[in-house]
Design a protein around this motif. Structure first.
Motif, PDB file in Angstrom:
ATOM      1  N   LEU A   1       0.813  -1.215   0.000  1.00  0.00           N
ATOM      2  CA  LEU A   1       0.000   0.000   0.000  1.00  0.00           C
ATOM      3  C   LEU A   1       0.850   1.271   0.000  1.00  0.00           C
ATOM      4  CD1 LEU A   1      -3.052   0.594   0.005  1.00  0.00           C
ATOM      5  CD2 LEU A   1      -2.930   0.841   2.488  1.00  0.00           C
ATOM      6  N   SER A   2       2.138   1.138   0.209  1.00  0.00           N
ATOM      7  CA  SER A   2       3.014   2.300   0.356  1.00  0.00           C
ATOM      8  C   SER A   2       3.309   2.964  -0.982  1.00  0.00           C
ATOM      9  CB  SER A   2       4.334   1.874   1.006  1.00  0.00           C
ATOM     10  OG  SER A   2       5.331   2.856   0.822  1.00  0.00           O
ATOM     11  N   SER A   3       3.068   4.261  -1.053  1.00  0.00           N
ATOM     12  CA  SER A   3       3.287   4.992  -2.303  1.00  0.00           C
ATOM     13  C   SER A   3       4.751   4.960  -2.725  1.00  0.00           C
ATOM     14  CB  SER A   3       2.808   6.439  -2.158  1.00  0.00           C
ATOM     15  OG  SER A   3       3.399   7.067  -1.035  1.00  0.00           O
ATOM     16  N   TYR A   4       5.664   5.101  -1.783  1.00  0.00           N
ATOM     17  CA  TYR A   4       7.079   5.074  -2.156  1.00  0.00           C
ATOM     18  C   TYR A   4       7.518   3.675  -2.570  1.00  0.00           C
ATOM     19  CZ  TYR A   4       8.176   9.910  -1.068  1.00  0.00           C
ATOM     20  OH  TYR A   4       8.244  11.290  -1.093  1.00  0.00           O
ATOM     21  N   CYS A   5       6.928   2.649  -1.989  1.00  0.00           N
ATOM     22  CA  CYS A   5       7.219   1.287  -2.443  1.00  0.00           C
ATOM     23  C   CYS A   5       6.726   1.084  -3.870  1.00  0.00           C
ATOM     24  CB  CYS A   5       6.593   0.267  -1.499  1.00  0.00           C
ATOM     25  SG  CYS A   5       7.298   0.289   0.169  1.00  0.00           S
TER      26      CYS A   5
ATOM     27  N   PRO B   1       2.390   6.833  -8.301  1.00  0.00           N
ATOM     28  CA  PRO B   1       1.777   6.740  -6.969  1.00  0.00           C
ATOM     29  C   PRO B   1       1.389   8.095  -6.405  1.00  0.00           C
ATOM     30  CG  PRO B   1       4.135   6.323  -6.842  1.00  0.00           C
ATOM     31  CD  PRO B   1       3.785   6.371  -8.290  1.00  0.00           C
ATOM     32  N   ALA B   2       2.204   9.112  -6.673  1.00  0.00           N
ATOM     33  CA  ALA B   2       1.918  10.438  -6.129  1.00  0.00           C
ATOM     34  C   ALA B   2       0.581  10.961  -6.642  1.00  0.00           C
ATOM     35  CB  ALA B   2       3.046  11.400  -6.489  1.00  0.00           C
ATOM     36  N   LEU B   3       0.369  10.900  -7.948  1.00  0.00           N
ATOM     37  CA  LEU B   3      -0.868  11.423  -8.529  1.00  0.00           C
ATOM     38  C   LEU B   3      -2.065  10.530  -8.212  1.00  0.00           C
ATOM     39  CD1 LEU B   3       0.467  12.616 -11.999  1.00  0.00           C
ATOM     40  CD2 LEU B   3      -0.292  14.072 -10.104  1.00  0.00           C
ATOM     41  N   HIS B   4      -1.857   9.221  -8.204  1.00  0.00           N
ATOM     42  CA  HIS B   4      -2.960   8.305  -7.908  1.00  0.00           C
ATOM     43  C   HIS B   4      -3.539   8.582  -6.521  1.00  0.00           C
ATOM     44  CE1 HIS B   4      -5.227   4.498  -8.033  1.00  0.00           C
ATOM     45  NE2 HIS B   4      -4.882   4.374  -6.763  1.00  0.00           N
TER      46      HIS B   4
ATOM     47  N   ASP C   1       8.145  13.919  -6.003  1.00  0.00           N
ATOM     48  CA  ASP C   1       8.324  13.515  -4.606  1.00  0.00           C
ATOM     49  C   ASP C   1       8.074  14.680  -3.646  1.00  0.00           C
ATOM     50  OD1 ASP C   1       8.907  10.919  -5.270  1.00  0.00           O
ATOM     51  OD2 ASP C   1      10.999  10.973  -4.619  1.00  0.00           O
ATOM     52  N   LEU C   2       8.595  15.853  -3.982  1.00  0.00           N
ATOM     53  CA  LEU C   2       8.557  16.980  -3.048  1.00  0.00           C
ATOM     54  C   LEU C   2       7.242  17.754  -3.084  1.00  0.00           C
ATOM     55  CD1 LEU C   2      12.170  18.353  -3.597  1.00  0.00           C
ATOM     56  CD2 LEU C   2      11.329  17.093  -1.612  1.00  0.00           C
ATOM     57  N   TYR C   3       6.642  17.880  -4.265  1.00  0.00           N
ATOM     58  CA  TYR C   3       5.507  18.786  -4.410  1.00  0.00           C
ATOM     59  C   TYR C   3       4.172  18.090  -4.663  1.00  0.00           C
ATOM     60  CZ  TYR C   3       9.435  21.963  -4.792  1.00  0.00           C
ATOM     61  OH  TYR C   3      10.598  22.643  -4.546  1.00  0.00           O
ATOM     62  N   VAL C   4       4.209  16.775  -4.862  1.00  0.00           N
ATOM     63  CA  VAL C   4       2.958  16.007  -4.956  1.00  0.00           C
ATOM     64  C   VAL C   4       2.921  14.952  -3.852  1.00  0.00           C
ATOM     65  CG1 VAL C   4       1.430  14.619  -6.411  1.00  0.00           C
ATOM     66  CG2 VAL C   4       2.856  16.403  -7.454  1.00  0.00           C
ATOM     67  N   MET C   5       3.930  14.098  -3.792  1.00  0.00           N
ATOM     68  CA  MET C   5       3.924  13.012  -2.808  1.00  0.00           C
ATOM     69  C   MET C   5       3.962  13.548  -1.376  1.00  0.00           C
ATOM     70  SD  MET C   5       4.240   9.472  -3.123  1.00  0.00           S
ATOM     71  CE  MET C   5       5.608   8.839  -4.107  1.00  0.00           C
ATOM     72  N   SER C   6       4.865  14.472  -1.089  1.00  0.00           N
ATOM     73  CA  SER C   6       5.006  14.951   0.293  1.00  0.00           C
ATOM     74  C   SER C   6       3.753  15.657   0.804  1.00  0.00           C
ATOM     75  CB  SER C   6       6.231  15.858   0.420  1.00  0.00           C
ATOM     76  OG  SER C   6       7.416  15.094   0.320  1.00  0.00           O
ATOM     77  N   PRO C   7       3.173  16.613   0.064  1.00  0.00           N
ATOM     78  CA  PRO C   7       1.938  17.222   0.579  1.00  0.00           C
ATOM     79  C   PRO C   7       0.781  16.233   0.660  1.00  0.00           C
ATOM     80  CG  PRO C   7       2.471  18.094  -1.595  1.00  0.00           C
ATOM     81  CD  PRO C   7       3.661  17.321  -1.134  1.00  0.00           C
TER      82      PRO C   7
END
Length: 219
Positions: free
Chosen positions: A11-15, A168-171, A105-111
């Motif tokens: 389930l992990s986005s970074y994975c 994963p970030a956008l999903h 990573d910084l502007y989609v995944m992190s927020p």
């Protein structure tokens, strides 16, 4: 060929970012499913990587432990002889790919993770100011990406590292700050990502755990 084990959770986005690269490349690896709710599994993982952030790649052949998603993907490109490289050989083109990898990573995944993480906090521990800041960052990122994807199929050249980060970030971001139906170019890009066989496989593998995603505040 290296003897690779990926310590990850479905389930992990970074994975997901690393799994997409592995599936694109057709690289053989062992998937070590992490259950950090299990005290022994948690202790073993922290012994492997004291920062406790997943995923982590272990190359038993080289005796190396490789954390951090972008580094893992570059490591695979360099040492695993992938069928599909995630970074171009040209140095200038590779810089552009790395730049957009960092953007996602910084502007989609992190927020996105800030907003989701706040949902599972106790009510008296929530951070409305931080969530508002995260939403502003995400909205600005959507604007940049909508403009960029007007005339592109993938984030930077051929499908690569930046798209592994984008998927994963956008999903997940779309679940908490919907973009479909209001940002045509970005919606089309997300749909291309979700139709890509590597990411489609990741989504199928994650489905048994999808009910754990906090769509609304809990507690």
């Amino acid at each position: 060929m290296p003897d690779l084990t990926l310590h990850a959770h479905p389930l992990s986005s970074y994975c997901w970012k690393v799994l997409i690269a592995l599936y694109e490349a057709g690289t053989a690896f062992t998937y070590q499913h992490l259950d950090l709710a299990d005290p022994r599994a948690r202790a073993d993982f922290y012994a492997l990587w004291p920062m406790g952030k997943m995923p982590v790649l272990v190359d038993a052949t080289a005796g190396r432990t490789v954390p951090e998603t972008s580094v893992i993907v570059e490591y695979l490109d360099r040492y695993a002889a992938p069928a599909h490289r995630m970074l171009p050989a040209d140095a200038e083109a590779a810089l552009e790919v790395r730049a957009w990898d960092r953007f996602f990573d910084l502007y989609v995944m992190s927020p996105m993770q800030k907003i989701v993480g706040d949902r599972i906090r106790p009510a008296d521990g929530r951070d409305p100011f931080g969530v508002a800041e995260a939403r502003r960052t995400l909205d600005a990122a959507y604007g940049v990406l909508e403009a960029r994807m007007q005339s592109r199929q993938w984030a930077a050249g051929d499908f690569g590292l930046a798209d592994c980060a984008a998927a994963p970030a956008l999903h997940y971001a779309d679940k908490i700050a919907p973009l479909r139906g209001r940002l045509a170019a970005l919606t089309a890009y997300l749909e291309r990502l979700e139709a890509r066989p590597s990411f489609a496989r990741v989504l199928v593998e994650a489905q048994p755990y999808a009910h754990h995603f906090p769509r609304e505040n809990v507690g």
